[in-house]
Design a protein around this motif. Sequence first.
Motif, mmCIF file in Angstrom:
data_model
loop_
_atom_site.group_PDB
_atom_site.id
_atom_site.type_symbol
_atom_site.label_atom_id
_atom_site.label_comp_id
_atom_site.label_asym_id
_atom_site.label_seq_id
_atom_site.Cartn_x
_atom_site.Cartn_y
_atom_site.Cartn_z
ATOM 1 N N HIS A 72 0.842 -1.197 0.000
ATOM 2 C CA HIS A 72 0.000 0.000 0.000
ATOM 3 C C HIS A 72 0.881 1.252 0.000
ATOM 4 O O HIS A 72 0.640 2.197 -0.767
ATOM 5 N N LYS A 113 -6.645 1.826 -8.089
ATOM 6 C CA LYS A 113 -7.512 0.660 -7.942
ATOM 7 C C LYS A 113 -6.809 -0.431 -7.147
ATOM 8 O O LYS A 113 -7.413 -1.069 -6.286
ATOM 9 N N LEU A 115 -6.746 0.559 -3.534
ATOM 10 C CA LEU A 115 -8.047 0.377 -2.907
ATOM 11 C C LEU A 115 -8.298 -1.093 -2.572
ATOM 12 O O LEU A 115 -8.810 -1.418 -1.495
ATOM 13 N N LYS A 116 -7.913 -2.004 -3.472
ATOM 14 C CA LYS A 116 -8.086 -3.432 -3.210
ATOM 15 C C LYS A 116 -7.279 -3.851 -1.985
ATOM 16 O O LYS A 116 -7.751 -4.646 -1.166
ATOM 17 N N LYS A 152 -6.387 -1.869 0.471
ATOM 18 C CA LYS A 152 -7.042 -1.249 1.633
ATOM 19 C C LYS A 152 -8.244 -2.083 2.077
ATOM 20 O O LYS A 152 -8.458 -2.291 3.284
ATOM 21 N N GLU A 153 -9.017 -2.568 1.131
ATOM 22 C CA GLU A 153 -10.171 -3.419 1.449
ATOM 23 C C GLU A 153 -9.724 -4.738 2.082
ATOM 24 O O GLU A 153 -10.344 -5.222 3.027
ATOM 25 N N ALA A 188 -8.815 -4.095 5.624
ATOM 26 C CA ALA A 188 -10.007 -3.888 6.449
ATOM 27 C C ALA A 188 -10.639 -5.221 6.839
ATOM 28 O O ALA A 188 -11.142 -5.381 7.953
ATOM 29 N N LYS A 189 -10.595 -6.190 5.927
ATOM 30 C CA LYS A 189 -11.162 -7.507 6.220
ATOM 31 C C LYS A 189 -10.344 -8.244 7.281
ATOM 32 O O LYS A 189 -10.889 -9.042 8.026
#
Length: 52
Positions: A13, A39, A42-43, A45-46, A49-50
């Motif tokens: 990241h 993009k 962002l993937k 970052k997601e 978060a999971k």
Amino acid sequence: MTNSHSATLMAKHARLDAQIASESHRAAPDTILVAMLKKQKLKIKEALAKLG
């Protein structure tokens, strides 16, 4: 495994963030490349978060 995986994701990241900043500050930035990098960022970052 989660700690090493999250550390790897955070490093990716940060690397993407640096690439985006570098490309954005060029005289003629490649907007397609910047969008692609954002993009990917962002993937990641997601995914972070999971993990929690």
